[in-house]
Write a protein that holds these residues in place. Structure first.
Motif, short mmCIF file in Angstrom:
data_model
loop_
_atom_site.label_atom_id
_atom_site.label_comp_id
_atom_site.label_asym_id
_atom_site.label_seq_id
_atom_site.Cartn_x
_atom_site.Cartn_y
_atom_site.Cartn_z
N THR A 146 0.86 -1.19 0.00
CA THR A 146 0.00 0.00 0.00
C THR A 146 0.89 1.23 0.00
O THR A 146 1.69 1.43 0.92
CB THR A 146 -0.92 0.02 1.23
OG1 THR A 146 -1.76 -1.14 1.20
CG2 THR A 146 -1.80 1.27 1.22
N PHE A 147 0.76 2.06 -1.03
CA PHE A 147 1.53 3.29 -1.14
C PHE A 147 0.69 4.48 -0.68
O PHE A 147 -0.54 4.45 -0.79
CB PHE A 147 1.98 3.53 -2.59
CG PHE A 147 3.02 2.56 -3.08
CD1 PHE A 147 4.37 2.89 -3.07
CD2 PHE A 147 2.66 1.31 -3.57
CE1 PHE A 147 5.33 2.00 -3.53
CE2 PHE A 147 3.61 0.42 -4.05
CZ PHE A 147 4.95 0.76 -4.01
N THR A 148 1.36 5.50 -0.20
CA THR A 148 0.66 6.75 0.13
C THR A 148 0.74 7.67 -1.08
O THR A 148 1.65 7.55 -1.92
CB THR A 148 1.29 7.44 1.34
OG1 THR A 148 2.63 7.87 1.00
CG2 THR A 148 1.35 6.48 2.54
N ILE A 149 -0.19 8.61 -1.16
CA ILE A 149 -0.17 9.55 -2.28
C ILE A 149 1.07 10.42 -2.23
O ILE A 149 1.61 10.82 -3.27
CB ILE A 149 -1.47 10.41 -2.29
CG1 ILE A 149 -1.53 11.27 -3.56
CG2 ILE A 149 -1.55 11.26 -1.04
CD1 ILE A 149 -1.57 10.49 -4.85
N GLU A 150 1.57 10.67 -1.01
CA GLU A 150 2.80 11.47 -0.88
C GLU A 150 3.98 10.73 -1.50
O GLU A 150 4.83 11.35 -2.17
CB GLU A 150 3.08 11.76 0.60
CG GLU A 150 2.12 12.73 1.28
CD GLU A 150 0.77 12.11 1.59
OE1 GLU A 150 -0.20 12.88 1.78
OE2 GLU A 150 0.69 10.85 1.63
N GLN B 203 -11.33 4.17 -7.85
CA GLN B 203 -11.54 3.13 -6.85
C GLN B 203 -12.47 2.02 -7.36
O GLN B 203 -12.36 0.87 -6.94
CB GLN B 203 -12.09 3.74 -5.57
CG GLN B 203 -11.10 4.69 -4.89
CD GLN B 203 -11.54 5.12 -3.51
OE1 GLN B 203 -12.21 4.38 -2.81
NE2 GLN B 203 -11.17 6.34 -3.13
N HIS B 204 -13.39 2.39 -8.26
CA HIS B 204 -14.29 1.37 -8.81
C HIS B 204 -13.50 0.31 -9.57
O HIS B 204 -13.74 -0.88 -9.41
CB HIS B 204 -15.32 2.03 -9.72
CG HIS B 204 -16.24 1.04 -10.40
ND1 HIS B 204 -17.17 0.30 -9.72
CD2 HIS B 204 -16.33 0.67 -11.71
CE1 HIS B 204 -17.82 -0.48 -10.56
NE2 HIS B 204 -17.33 -0.28 -11.78
N LEU B 205 -12.55 0.74 -10.38
CA LEU B 205 -11.74 -0.21 -11.13
C LEU B 205 -10.87 -1.04 -10.19
O LEU B 205 -10.76 -2.26 -10.35
CB LEU B 205 -10.87 0.53 -12.15
CG LEU B 205 -10.02 -0.37 -13.06
CD1 LEU B 205 -9.95 0.20 -14.47
CD2 LEU B 205 -8.60 -0.53 -12.53
N VAL B 206 -10.28 -0.39 -9.20
CA VAL B 206 -9.43 -1.11 -8.25
C VAL B 206 -10.22 -2.19 -7.53
O VAL B 206 -9.73 -3.29 -7.27
CB VAL B 206 -8.79 -0.14 -7.24
CG1 VAL B 206 -8.07 -0.89 -6.13
CG2 VAL B 206 -7.81 0.79 -7.96
N CYS C 203 -2.85 2.50 -4.26
CA CYS C 203 -2.95 3.72 -3.46
C CYS C 203 -4.34 4.31 -3.64
O CYS C 203 -4.81 4.47 -4.77
CB CYS C 203 -1.89 4.74 -3.88
SG CYS C 203 -2.08 6.36 -3.09
N THR C 204 -5.01 4.59 -2.55
CA THR C 204 -6.28 5.31 -2.57
C THR C 204 -6.14 6.52 -1.66
O THR C 204 -5.51 6.44 -0.61
CB THR C 204 -7.45 4.43 -2.10
OG1 THR C 204 -7.13 3.88 -0.82
CG2 THR C 204 -7.70 3.29 -3.07
N THR C 205 -6.72 7.62 -2.07
CA THR C 205 -6.54 8.87 -1.32
C THR C 205 -7.50 8.99 -0.15
O THR C 205 -7.20 9.63 0.85
CB THR C 205 -6.73 10.08 -2.24
OG1 THR C 205 -8.08 10.07 -2.76
CG2 THR C 205 -5.76 10.02 -3.42
N GLY C 206 -8.69 8.40 -0.28
CA GLY C 206 -9.68 8.50 0.78
C GLY C 206 -10.48 9.79 0.72
O GLY C 206 -11.54 9.91 1.34
N GLU C 207 -10.00 10.75 -0.04
CA GLU C 207 -10.69 12.04 -0.15
C GLU C 207 -11.45 12.18 -1.46
O GLU C 207 -12.26 13.07 -1.62
CB GLU C 207 -9.67 13.18 -0.04
CG GLU C 207 -8.92 13.18 1.30
CD GLU C 207 -7.85 14.25 1.35
OE1 GLU C 207 -7.65 14.92 0.30
OE2 GLU C 207 -7.22 14.41 2.41
N SER C 208 -11.17 11.29 -2.40
CA SER C 208 -11.84 11.36 -3.71
C SER C 208 -11.92 9.95 -4.27
O SER C 208 -11.53 8.97 -3.62
CB SER C 208 -11.07 12.27 -4.66
OG SER C 208 -9.80 11.70 -4.96
#
Length: 410
Positions: free
Chosen positions: A83-87, A123-126, A151-156
């Motif tokens: 799991t990667f972070t967006i940063e 996220q739908h594709l993931v 990686c998912t941002t959680g905000e979008s």
């Protein structure tokens, strides 16, 4: 003669002895019964203790089993997919700088000394990716592009897929247009794959399909084999991309030859097996991968797109239709020579080209039952590769026909 007193004395003694014997017998019987009762009681307690221990052990095992099942069925991502972070991805790609754009929405990145290909998606594709295929590291086959993380941002709705990086881009980049467009910033050049490289690429892809179809358990149908989904590493070893993503491109309508239906996967029309036209995904079998692979073989031989126009005609012609016309003509040899990719010039074995064309023709047979399976394809390609002359490849990799990338430092 004994006196009466003697008889009386003997009788009394005998009587006392009988009483003693009876008393002793009764005592022994009572003692044995008591011990038996005690033993039975202790045995009952022992059995109860054993039963209790077994019950506790059973509960413990069941608890462990339930915990294992709970872990495996949980929503946690498999440990082999990071799991990667967006940063981290922003840093890896210099904030998704255009200079790192590979193609479409795929960016080149560097993270902890490793080169990555980072695809922007949603996220739908993931959610449709079959992550269970990545739970076992043995599924990381050398001819399959590795999915390294998400990686998912959680905000979008934005999401990202992180893959191993294929330095020499896709097979499509090399076959069509005859040049490497962007392979860690290759300059546009008139570079063509040699015949030896092409045959080895064919074998690599077939080996990847053999693994999916006949080694994985349960077997796996890729459903999206095409030159754009075949990637080449630094040594021009081929890897199949989009593994585990067969559910990600459904529900696109298609229309060909008057047939309409639901496209079961995102794939160019020229790669779709005829039995799929107008049918649902239930019609899919391993043979559809073999058909699509046959089209890739035809691309590699001819350098032409899966769907192209006939000379002096408006209608589109599929590659499998074209190879049938060539191989059935009275001057098949001459027509095949004319059809072979111009980028090869005369630097190839015509006998091997004929063998490869026949194999491709078998793979794109309209009857799926007549197509070879992946193991049969691997066997035929292995024979062709074993007959290559190793010295030829370096001789052909000189000058304008070189397939070594021209790297531009930026």
């Amino acid at each position: 003669m004994w006196e009466p007193q003697v008889y009386i004395s003997v009788s009394i003694v005998a009587f006392i002895i009988c009483i003693a014997i009876v008393a002793s017998t009764l005592y022994i019987i009572l003692w044995k019964n008591k011990n038996k009762t005690i033993n039975l009681h202790h045995g009952s307690l022992s059995n109860k203790n054993v039963d209790l221990e077994l019950q506790q052990l059973s509960l413990s095992v069941r608890s462990l089993s339930e915990n294992k099942i709970s872990f495996e069925s949980s929503t946690h991502k498999p440990i082999v997919v990071e799991t990667f972070t967006i940063e981290e991805l922003n840093t890896a790609t210099a904030n998704f700088c255009s200079s790192n754009l590979i193609n479409g929405r795929v960016y080149h990145g560097r993270h902890k000394g490793k080169e990555l290909a980072i695809k922007c998606t949603n996220q739908h594709l993931v959610s449709k990716i079959k992550f269970e295929l990545f739970q076992d590291s043995t599924y990381f086959h050398p001819n399959i592009v590795k999915l390294l993380g998400t990686c998912t941002t959680g905000e979008s709705d934005d999401a990202y897929l992180v893959f191993e990086y294929a330095k020499n881009g896709s097979l499509k980049d090399w076959i069509h247009g005859g040049l490497a467009i962007k392979s860690q910033f290759i300059a546009s050049c008139n570079c063509h794959l040699t015949w030896n490289q092409r045959l080895r690429i064919c074998l690599d892809v077939a080996t990847g399909l053999q693994f999916m179809h006949q080694i994985m358990s349960p077997s796996y149908v890729h459903r999206n084999i095409k030159s754009r989904n075949i990637f080449l590493d630094e040594e021009f070893n081929a890897k199949i991309g989009n593994f585990g993503m067969d559910e990600c491109g459904k529900s696109k309508s298609i229309s060909q030859k008057g047939s309409t239906g639901v496209e079961p996967f995102s794939c160019d029309t020229g790669y779709i097996a005829p039995e799929l036209l107008g049918k649902s995904s239930d019609a899919m079998t391993k043979s559809i991968d073999i058909y699509a692979f046959g089209v890739v073989l035809l691309e590699i031989i001819s350098g032409k797109s899966p769907l192209s126009k006939m000379e002096n005609e408006e209608k589109n012609v599929l590659l499998h239709e074209k190879i049938n016309l060539i191989m059935q003509s009275s001057d098949a040899g001459e027509k095949l020579r004319e059809w072979v990719d111009d980028g090869l010039k005369e630097n190839y074995s015509f006998d091997a080209a004929v063998a490869l064309a026949n194999l491709a023709k078998a793979c794109v047979d309209e009857d799926p039952l007549l197509r070879p399976n992946a193991s049969e394809v691997v066997q035929k390609l292995s024979k062709l590769v074993s007959e290559l002359h190793e010295g030829e490849e370096e001789r052909f990799n000189v000058g304008e026909s070189s397939s070594k990338p021209l790297v531009v430092k930026v």
